[in-house]
Design a protein around this motif. Sequence first.
Motif, PDB file in Angstrom:
ATOM      1  N   HIS A   1      41.394  38.013  38.719  1.00 40.79           N
ATOM      2  CA  HIS A   1      41.309  37.043  39.802  1.00 40.79           C
ATOM      3  C   HIS A   1      40.444  35.871  39.331  1.00 40.79           C
ATOM      4  CE1 HIS A   1      41.994  35.729  43.836  1.00 40.79           C
ATOM      5  NE2 HIS A   1      40.727  35.849  44.228  1.00 40.79           N
ATOM      6  N   ALA A   2      39.332  35.603  39.973  1.00 37.11           N
ATOM      7  CA  ALA A   2      38.520  34.436  39.633  1.00 37.11           C
ATOM      8  C   ALA A   2      37.773  34.648  38.315  1.00 37.11           C
ATOM      9  CB  ALA A   2      37.528  34.155  40.758  1.00 37.11           C
ATOM     10  N   ARG A   3      37.907  33.717  37.402  1.00 39.08           N
ATOM     11  CA  ARG A   3      37.269  33.855  36.093  1.00 39.08           C
ATOM     12  C   ARG A   3      35.750  33.805  36.176  1.00 39.08           C
ATOM     13  NH1 ARG A   3      41.020  30.101  32.058  1.00 39.08           N
ATOM     14  NH2 ARG A   3      42.938  31.342  32.262  1.00 39.08           N
ATOM     15  N   GLU A   4      35.228  33.113  37.199  1.00 36.54           N
ATOM     16  CA  GLU A   4      33.780  32.936  37.290  1.00 36.54           C
ATOM     17  C   GLU A   4      33.082  34.128  37.935  1.00 36.54           C
ATOM     18  OE1 GLU A   4      35.459  31.443  41.186  1.00 36.54           O
ATOM     19  OE2 GLU A   4      36.048  31.354  39.071  1.00 36.54           O
ATOM     20  N   GLU A   5      33.841  35.181  38.267  1.00 40.46           N
ATOM     21  CA  GLU A   5      33.267  36.289  39.000  1.00 40.46           C
ATOM     22  C   GLU A   5      33.893  37.604  38.562  1.00 40.46           C
ATOM     23  OE1 GLU A   5      32.895  37.779  43.662  1.00 40.46           O
ATOM     24  OE2 GLU A   5      33.286  35.671  43.196  1.00 40.46           O
ATOM     25  N   ASN A   6      33.101  38.678  38.615  1.00 41.65           N
ATOM     26  CA  ASN A   6      33.586  40.017  38.290  1.00 41.65           C
ATOM     27  C   ASN A   6      34.223  40.638  39.535  1.00 41.65           C
ATOM     28  OD1 ASN A   6      32.524  40.022  35.572  1.00 41.65           O
ATOM     29  ND2 ASN A   6      30.497  40.259  36.482  1.00 41.65           N
ATOM     30  N   CYS A   7      35.389  40.116  39.920  1.00 43.34           N
ATOM     31  CA  CYS A   7      36.063  40.588  41.135  1.00 43.34           C
ATOM     32  C   CYS A   7      36.511  42.036  40.975  1.00 43.34           C
ATOM     33  CB  CYS A   7      37.262  39.696  41.446  1.00 43.34           C
ATOM     34  SG  CYS A   7      36.831  37.970  41.714  1.00 43.34           S
ATOM     35  N   LEU A   8      36.546  42.741  42.103  1.00 44.14           N
ATOM     36  CA  LEU A   8      36.856  44.166  42.091  1.00 44.14           C
ATOM     37  C   LEU A   8      37.963  44.493  43.086  1.00 44.14           C
ATOM     38  CD1 LEU A   8      33.177  45.506  42.256  1.00 44.14           C
ATOM     39  CD2 LEU A   8      34.593  45.324  40.195  1.00 44.14           C
ATOM     40  N   PHE A   9      38.655  45.605  42.844  1.00 40.03           N
ATOM     41  CA  PHE A   9      39.405  46.280  43.887  1.00 40.03           C
ATOM     42  C   PHE A   9      39.056  47.757  43.779  1.00 40.03           C
ATOM     43  CE2 PHE A   9      42.308  45.832  40.296  1.00 40.03           C
ATOM     44  CZ  PHE A   9      42.974  47.047  40.207  1.00 40.03           C
ATOM     45  N   TYR A  10      39.538  48.594  44.713  1.00 43.73           N
ATOM     46  CA  TYR A  10      38.951  49.922  44.844  1.00 43.73           C
ATOM     47  C   TYR A  10      39.986  51.044  44.955  1.00 43.73           C
ATOM     48  CZ  TYR A  10      34.518  47.551  45.802  1.00 43.73           C
ATOM     49  OH  TYR A  10      33.388  46.775  45.719  1.00 43.73           O
ATOM     50  N   HIS A  11      39.642  52.172  44.302  1.00 41.42           N
ATOM     51  CA  HIS A  11      40.291  53.464  44.514  1.00 41.42           C
ATOM     52  C   HIS A  11      39.324  54.296  45.345  1.00 41.42           C
ATOM     53  CE1 HIS A  11      41.254  57.688  43.542  1.00 41.42           C
ATOM     54  NE2 HIS A  11      42.488  57.271  43.289  1.00 41.42           N
ATOM     55  N   ILE A  12      39.819  54.844  46.457  1.00 48.73           N
ATOM     56  CA  ILE A  12      38.975  55.573  47.401  1.00 48.73           C
ATOM     57  C   ILE A  12      39.594  56.940  47.629  1.00 48.73           C
ATOM     58  CG2 ILE A  12      38.008  55.562  49.731  1.00 48.73           C
ATOM     59  CD1 ILE A  12      38.696  52.413  49.573  1.00 48.73           C
ATOM     60  N   ALA A  13      38.832  57.998  47.413  1.00 52.13           N
ATOM     61  CA  ALA A  13      39.372  59.356  47.481  1.00 52.13           C
ATOM     62  C   ALA A  13      38.499  60.263  48.341  1.00 52.13           C
ATOM     63  CB  ALA A  13      39.492  59.939  46.076  1.00 52.13           C
TER      64      ALA A  13
ATOM     65  N   ALA B   1      29.596  57.907  44.801  1.00 48.34           N
ATOM     66  CA  ALA B   1      29.818  58.597  46.064  1.00 48.34           C
ATOM     67  C   ALA B   1      29.274  57.739  47.190  1.00 48.34           C
ATOM     68  CB  ALA B   1      29.124  59.954  46.053  1.00 48.34           C
ATOM     69  N   ALA B   2      30.063  57.603  48.260  1.00 49.49           N
ATOM     70  CA  ALA B   2      29.640  56.783  49.387  1.00 49.49           C
ATOM     71  C   ALA B   2      30.277  57.307  50.664  1.00 49.49           C
ATOM     72  CB  ALA B   2      30.043  55.323  49.178  1.00 49.49           C
ATOM     73  N   GLY B   3      29.448  57.728  51.604  1.00 49.85           N
ATOM     74  CA  GLY B   3      29.940  58.152  52.913  1.00 49.85           C
ATOM     75  C   GLY B   3      30.913  59.298  52.871  1.00 49.85           C
ATOM     76  N   GLY B   4      30.800  60.169  51.899  1.00 49.76           N
ATOM     77  CA  GLY B   4      31.713  61.299  51.775  1.00 49.76           C
ATOM     78  C   GLY B   4      32.956  61.002  50.961  1.00 49.76           C
ATOM     79  N   TYR B   5      33.078  59.780  50.458  1.00 50.65           N
ATOM     80  CA  TYR B   5      34.205  59.367  49.628  1.00 50.65           C
ATOM     81  C   TYR B   5      33.752  59.202  48.175  1.00 50.65           C
ATOM     82  CZ  TYR B   5      36.214  58.113  54.157  1.00 50.65           C
ATOM     83  OH  TYR B   5      36.664  58.141  55.450  1.00 50.65           O
ATOM     84  N   THR B   6      34.701  59.366  47.276  1.00 50.01           N
ATOM     85  CA  THR B   6      34.477  58.982  45.883  1.00 50.01           C
ATOM     86  C   THR B   6      35.166  57.648  45.678  1.00 50.01           C
ATOM     87  OG1 THR B   6      34.376  61.279  45.134  1.00 50.01           O
ATOM     88  CG2 THR B   6      34.808  59.590  43.469  1.00 50.01           C
ATOM     89  N   VAL B   7      34.373  56.647  45.322  1.00 51.04           N
ATOM     90  CA  VAL B   7      34.873  55.272  45.203  1.00 51.04           C
ATOM     91  C   VAL B   7      34.822  54.856  43.740  1.00 51.04           C
ATOM     92  CG1 VAL B   7      34.537  52.874  45.882  1.00 51.04           C
ATOM     93  CG2 VAL B   7      34.066  54.722  47.520  1.00 51.04           C
ATOM     94  N   THR B   8      35.945  54.350  43.248  1.00 50.07           N
ATOM     95  CA  THR B   8      36.014  53.837  41.883  1.00 50.07           C
ATOM     96  C   THR B   8      36.374  52.359  41.920  1.00 50.07           C
ATOM     97  OG1 THR B   8      36.758  55.996  41.067  1.00 50.07           O
ATOM     98  CG2 THR B   8      37.065  54.090  39.611  1.00 50.07           C
ATOM     99  N   PRO B   9      35.443  51.477  41.551  1.00 53.04           N
ATOM    100  CA  PRO B   9      35.781  50.056  41.467  1.00 53.04           C
ATOM    101  C   PRO B   9      36.618  49.788  40.217  1.00 53.04           C
ATOM    102  CG  PRO B   9      33.393  50.431  41.645  1.00 53.04           C
ATOM    103  CD  PRO B   9      34.024  51.731  41.274  1.00 53.04           C
ATOM    104  N   LEU B  10      37.582  48.905  40.342  1.00 58.13           N
ATOM    105  CA  LEU B  10      38.405  48.493  39.211  1.00 58.13           C
ATOM    106  C   LEU B  10      38.290  46.979  39.047  1.00 58.13           C
ATOM    107  CD1 LEU B  10      40.285  50.869  40.885  1.00 58.13           C
ATOM    108  CD2 LEU B  10      41.336  50.784  38.629  1.00 58.13           C
ATOM    109  N   ARG B  11      38.421  46.519  37.817  1.00 57.16           N
ATOM    110  CA  ARG B  11      38.275  45.101  37.531  1.00 57.16           C
ATOM    111  C   ARG B  11      39.534  44.341  37.940  1.00 57.16           C
ATOM    112  NH1 ARG B  11      34.614  44.071  34.013  1.00 57.16           N
ATOM    113  NH2 ARG B  11      35.112  45.959  32.820  1.00 57.16           N
ATOM    114  N   ALA B  12      39.383  43.377  38.842  1.00 61.23           N
ATOM    115  CA  ALA B  12      40.514  42.578  39.303  1.00 61.23           C
ATOM    116  C   ALA B  12      40.768  41.413  38.357  1.00 61.23           C
ATOM    117  CB  ALA B  12      40.239  42.049  40.708  1.00 61.23           C
TER     118      ALA B  12
END
Length: 274
Positions: free
Chosen positions: A153-165, A140-151
């Motif tokens: 993308h770069a193999r050397e990093e745990n890149c993310l994208f987001y579902h925001i509700a 929970a962040a700022g009144g939103y429910t945020v779900t990070p998803l694994r992108a």
Amino acid sequence: MKITYYGTAAGEAWPGVFCQCHVCQEARRLGGKNIRTRSQALIDDALLLDLPPDNYLHSLFCGLDLSKVRTLLITHSHSDHFYPEDLEFLRPPYSHTYKDTLQVYGNDAVERGVLRACGSLGSEKYHYMFHLAQANQPFAAGGYTVTPLRATHAREENCLFYHIAKDGKSVLYAHDTGALTEENLDTLSGCPGKLSLVSLDCTSQQHRDGAYHMGLMDAAEQKDILLSRGLADEDTVWVVNHFSHNGGWLHEEMAAQAARFGMAASYDGMTVTF
């Protein structure tokens, strides 16, 4: 909900910083929607997605009011998405009016970037606080429910994208990623409701990718998949975003091609209310 796209380009911006290829020259000549800064978006004037080096430019010329932002989601640490040095300027003597604490979420590489740039992960004194975001772990962040998803993308990093509700509405902001994985789809299946707006990577435009970024055909396939899984429906708004000049389509052509698949092509300053 509302999303405003302040920057819609890939890392080199468009026209490219040092580039004089024909599409960059045409972008300079035509101006308008063909001028693209590094990617950044805002949800409801309150939740900011990424902090690129063009962040200050967006506040000066594009109407981004950073004083209202209380939540910052970082997708990954690549320099076109994250300029952590700006976090230093939240506190006095650089700012005398930002009284709250900016809640910053990102992966472990972003965490290291904050420490390297600012020497601290923040506190009320510094007016920011870093939180580690991990794939498939909602918060929970700022009144939103945020779900990070694994992108993908770069193999050397745990890149993310987001579902925001929030309040029955939701955004999937899926940039700097290749095609959605089964893990991504499983995670989205656990998120409540249908997707209200889906914003998909289209870095390579007329060229396919799917492994590191996406092109338009890749994005169209993701749309079909999300519809077939029942994660989106006929009311979902579809946008493609994050364009590189290597894709070759200036805005008018990009918009026409995206429209063939029922999608809108983003541009700097575009707002969508849904």
